[in-house]
Design a protein around this motif. Structure first.
Motif, PDB file in Angstrom:
ATOM      1  N   TYR A  93      52.142  -6.519 -11.642  1.00 11.09           N
ATOM      2  CA  TYR A  93      53.128  -6.283 -13.143  1.00 11.09           C
ATOM      3  C   TYR A  93      52.402  -6.050 -14.118  1.00 11.09           C
ATOM      4  O   TYR A  93      51.394  -6.274 -14.606  1.00 11.09           O
ATOM      5  CB  TYR A  93      53.077  -8.149 -13.843  1.00 11.09           C
ATOM      6  CG  TYR A  93      54.277  -8.892 -12.426  1.00 11.09           C
ATOM      7  CD1 TYR A  93      55.577  -8.990 -12.870  1.00 11.09           C
ATOM      8  CD2 TYR A  93      54.099  -9.509 -11.877  1.00 11.09           C
ATOM      9  CE1 TYR A  93      56.749  -9.768 -11.973  1.00 11.09           C
ATOM     10  CE2 TYR A  93      54.683 -10.472 -11.114  1.00 11.09           C
ATOM     11  CZ  TYR A  93      55.751 -10.427 -11.281  1.00 11.09           C
ATOM     12  OH  TYR A  93      56.955 -11.271 -10.145  1.00 11.09           O
ATOM     13  N   TYR A  94      52.808  -5.160 -14.784  1.00 13.89           N
ATOM     14  CA  TYR A  94      52.402  -4.629 -15.858  1.00 13.89           C
ATOM     15  C   TYR A  94      52.619  -5.162 -17.290  1.00 13.89           C
ATOM     16  O   TYR A  94      54.182  -5.188 -16.828  1.00 13.89           O
ATOM     17  CB  TYR A  94      53.076  -2.543 -15.666  1.00 13.89           C
ATOM     18  CG  TYR A  94      52.483  -2.253 -14.461  1.00 13.89           C
ATOM     19  CD1 TYR A  94      51.512  -2.233 -14.020  1.00 13.89           C
ATOM     20  CD2 TYR A  94      53.350  -2.202 -13.195  1.00 13.89           C
ATOM     21  CE1 TYR A  94      50.415  -0.985 -12.910  1.00 13.89           C
ATOM     22  CE2 TYR A  94      53.210  -1.969 -12.071  1.00 13.89           C
ATOM     23  CZ  TYR A  94      52.147  -1.338 -12.179  1.00 13.89           C
ATOM     24  OH  TYR A  94      51.220  -1.131 -10.940  1.00 13.89           O
ATOM     25  N   VAL A 152      54.391  -4.499 -21.274  1.00 12.21           N
ATOM     26  CA  VAL A 152      55.664  -4.637 -21.650  1.00 12.21           C
ATOM     27  C   VAL A 152      54.604  -4.209 -23.208  1.00 12.21           C
ATOM     28  O   VAL A 152      54.770  -5.431 -23.866  1.00 12.21           O
ATOM     29  CB  VAL A 152      56.935  -5.071 -20.854  1.00 12.21           C
ATOM     30  CG1 VAL A 152      58.101  -3.825 -22.207  1.00 12.21           C
ATOM     31  CG2 VAL A 152      57.373  -4.787 -20.010  1.00 12.21           C
ATOM     32  N   ASP A 153      54.760  -3.194 -24.223  1.00  7.53           N
ATOM     33  CA  ASP A 153      54.640  -2.756 -25.120  1.00  7.53           C
ATOM     34  C   ASP A 153      53.551  -3.831 -25.587  1.00  7.53           C
ATOM     35  O   ASP A 153      53.472  -4.619 -26.455  1.00  7.53           O
ATOM     36  CB  ASP A 153      55.753  -3.157 -26.022  1.00  7.53           C
ATOM     37  CG  ASP A 153      55.597  -2.748 -27.842  1.00  7.53           C
ATOM     38  OD1 ASP A 153      54.160  -1.774 -27.851  1.00  7.53           O
ATOM     39  OD2 ASP A 153      56.746  -2.817 -28.546  1.00  7.53           O
ATOM     40  N   ARG A 154      51.846  -3.806 -25.024  1.00 12.87           N
ATOM     41  CA  ARG A 154      51.298  -4.503 -24.904  1.00 12.87           C
ATOM     42  C   ARG A 154      50.503  -4.563 -26.490  1.00 12.87           C
ATOM     43  O   ARG A 154      49.933  -5.334 -27.222  1.00 12.87           O
ATOM     44  CB  ARG A 154      50.235  -4.272 -24.407  1.00 12.87           C
ATOM     45  CG  ARG A 154      48.398  -5.220 -24.705  1.00 12.87           C
ATOM     46  CD  ARG A 154      47.267  -4.704 -23.013  1.00 12.87           C
ATOM     47  NE  ARG A 154      46.409  -5.576 -23.144  1.00 12.87           N
ATOM     48  CZ  ARG A 154      45.378  -5.397 -23.389  1.00 12.87           C
ATOM     49  NH1 ARG A 154      45.185  -4.117 -23.878  1.00 12.87           N
ATOM     50  NH2 ARG A 154      43.963  -5.404 -23.253  1.00 12.87           N
ATOM     51  N   SER A 180      47.627  -5.381 -16.605  1.00 14.26           N
ATOM     52  CA  SER A 180      48.017  -5.689 -15.650  1.00 14.26           C
ATOM     53  C   SER A 180      48.136  -6.586 -15.120  1.00 14.26           C
ATOM     54  O   SER A 180      46.622  -6.539 -15.184  1.00 14.26           O
ATOM     55  CB  SER A 180      48.427  -4.524 -14.847  1.00 14.26           C
ATOM     56  OG  SER A 180      47.733  -4.234 -14.287  1.00 14.26           O
ATOM     57  N   GLU A 216      60.364 -10.115 -13.949  1.00 15.88           N
ATOM     58  CA  GLU A 216      60.444  -9.791 -15.328  1.00 15.88           C
ATOM     59  C   GLU A 216      59.349 -11.006 -16.206  1.00 15.88           C
ATOM     60  O   GLU A 216      60.471 -12.311 -15.561  1.00 15.88           O
ATOM     61  CB  GLU A 216      60.915  -9.590 -16.129  1.00 15.88           C
ATOM     62  CG  GLU A 216      60.927  -7.833 -16.930  1.00 15.88           C
ATOM     63  CD  GLU A 216      62.200  -7.379 -18.452  1.00 15.88           C
ATOM     64  OE1 GLU A 216      61.791  -7.060 -18.118  1.00 15.88           O
ATOM     65  OE2 GLU A 216      62.407  -8.237 -18.806  1.00 15.88           O
ATOM     66  N   THR A 276      55.940  -9.682 -22.472  1.00 13.17           N
ATOM     67  CA  THR A 276      56.136  -9.828 -21.332  1.00 13.17           C
ATOM     68  C   THR A 276      56.070  -8.763 -20.835  1.00 13.17           C
ATOM     69  O   THR A 276      55.335  -7.618 -20.878  1.00 13.17           O
ATOM     70  CB  THR A 276      58.171  -8.999 -21.926  1.00 13.17           C
ATOM     71  OG1 THR A 276      58.127  -9.810 -22.598  1.00 13.17           O
ATOM     72  CG2 THR A 276      58.519  -8.672 -20.912  1.00 13.17           C
ATOM     73  N   TYR A 277      55.539  -8.581 -18.956  1.00 12.08           N
ATOM     74  CA  TYR A 277      55.263  -8.242 -18.493  1.00 12.08           C
ATOM     75  C   TYR A 277      56.687  -7.975 -17.570  1.00 12.08           C
ATOM     76  O   TYR A 277      57.605  -8.840 -16.907  1.00 12.08           O
ATOM     77  CB  TYR A 277      54.676  -9.303 -17.360  1.00 12.08           C
ATOM     78  CG  TYR A 277      52.551  -8.830 -18.183  1.00 12.08           C
ATOM     79  CD1 TYR A 277      51.480  -7.930 -17.760  1.00 12.08           C
ATOM     80  CD2 TYR A 277      52.637  -9.539 -18.757  1.00 12.08           C
ATOM     81  CE1 TYR A 277      50.421  -8.270 -18.199  1.00 12.08           C
ATOM     82  CE2 TYR A 277      51.571  -9.440 -19.707  1.00 12.08           C
ATOM     83  CZ  TYR A 277      50.917  -9.014 -19.022  1.00 12.08           C
ATOM     84  OH  TYR A 277      49.446  -9.099 -20.334  1.00 12.08           O
ATOM     85  N   SER A 278      56.616  -6.706 -16.982  1.00 13.24           N
ATOM     86  CA  SER A 278      57.643  -5.481 -15.621  1.00 13.24           C
ATOM     87  C   SER A 278      57.300  -5.363 -14.312  1.00 13.24           C
ATOM     88  O   SER A 278      55.865  -4.919 -14.523  1.00 13.24           O
ATOM     89  CB  SER A 278      58.407  -5.090 -16.326  1.00 13.24           C
ATOM     90  OG  SER A 278      60.221  -4.692 -15.396  1.00 13.24           O
ATOM     91  N   THR A 295      57.976  -2.966 -13.450  1.00 13.23           N
ATOM     92  CA  THR A 295      58.255  -1.536 -13.600  1.00 13.23           C
ATOM     93  C   THR A 295      57.242  -1.124 -14.455  1.00 13.23           C
ATOM     94  O   THR A 295      57.012  -1.537 -15.381  1.00 13.23           O
ATOM     95  CB  THR A 295      59.687  -1.072 -14.184  1.00 13.23           C
ATOM     96  OG1 THR A 295      60.046  -1.399 -14.854  1.00 13.23           O
ATOM     97  CG2 THR A 295      61.129  -1.599 -12.928  1.00 13.23           C
ATOM     98  N   PRO A 350      55.359   1.079 -17.523  1.00 15.35           N
ATOM     99  CA  PRO A 350      56.067   1.648 -18.742  1.00 15.35           C
ATOM    100  C   PRO A 350      55.759   2.850 -18.543  1.00 15.35           C
ATOM    101  O   PRO A 350      54.366   3.995 -18.489  1.00 15.35           O
ATOM    102  CB  PRO A 350      55.105   0.721 -19.523  1.00 15.35           C
ATOM    103  CG  PRO A 350      53.906   0.076 -19.019  1.00 15.35           C
ATOM    104  CD  PRO A 350      54.391  -0.165 -17.215  1.00 15.35           C
TER     105      PRO A 350
END
Length: 193
Positions: free
Chosen positions: A108-109, A111-113, A125, A175, A186-188, A190, A192
């Motif tokens: 998981y990466y 999102v907009d850290r 991640s 997610e 939030t982590y996804s 995919t 970024p």
């Protein structure tokens, strides 16, 4: 003089006789000990060989039974696999904690850290290993010792004296939202761009 000579002769004879008895007795005793020890060794060897033969026959029996059972299982699984391919892909029995089935083996990466109030509180991640036994955060692997599920589907991972990591799903397992001391990110799955 005769008395002292005769007493001296008797003492010498007794000493010589005891030496002869001692010399004759020791080899017989050591020979008997050797015989006894060789008999014990032979008995142990026979017992061990019997145990090994029993183990080999039981292994042969169990391997032949597992071969037949596995062929039966493969036949039944091939019949049922066409029926439930979607459910089989979502369920994984090899994961240590059932609550991690949907998340195991995924990275998981963030999102907009940079938009987080305290970005240093969140790793860029994290990865839950495919067996569900550890989580890799910033290149460091932490063993997962317990998993707790809570409100709104939140999942808390813990291990060691101080390691705690918590996330909750956002609609799907691709997610999640990581929670750290009241902060959320939030982590996804995919990466970024």
């Amino acid at each position: 003089m005769k008395k002292s000579n005769s007493i001296l002769m008797i003492i010498v004879i007794v000493i010589i006789a005891s030496l002869i008895v001692w010399k004759i007795g020791i080899p017989n005793l050591s020979g008997k000990n050797k015989e006894i020890s060789s008999e014990k060794v032979a008995k142990k060897v026979k017992k061990e060989s019997k145990k090994i033969k029993k183990k080999e026959t039981s292994k042969a029996k169990s391997s032949s039974s597992t071969e037949t059972s596995s062929s039966v299982e493969s036949e039944s699984s091939s019949e049922s696999s066409s029926e439930s391919t979607s459910s089989a892909s979502s369920y994984r029995s090899d994961v240590k904690f059932p609550a991690l089935q949907n998340y195991a083996g995924k990275t998981y990466y963030a999102v907009d850290r940079d938009s987080a109030e305290y970005p240093q509180m969140f790793p860029t991640s994290f990865t839950i290993t495919s067996d569900g036994e550890a989580i890799i955060i910033s290149g460091r692997q932490e063993p997962i010792e317990y998993v707790r599920t809570g409100k709104f589907g939140s999942v808390q991972l813990g291990g060691g004296p101080v390691f705690v990591f918590e996330f909750k799903p956002l609609g799907s397992s691709d997610e999640v939202e990581v929670v750290n001391q009241g902060q959320y990110l939030t982590y996804s799955t995919t990466m970024p761009e």
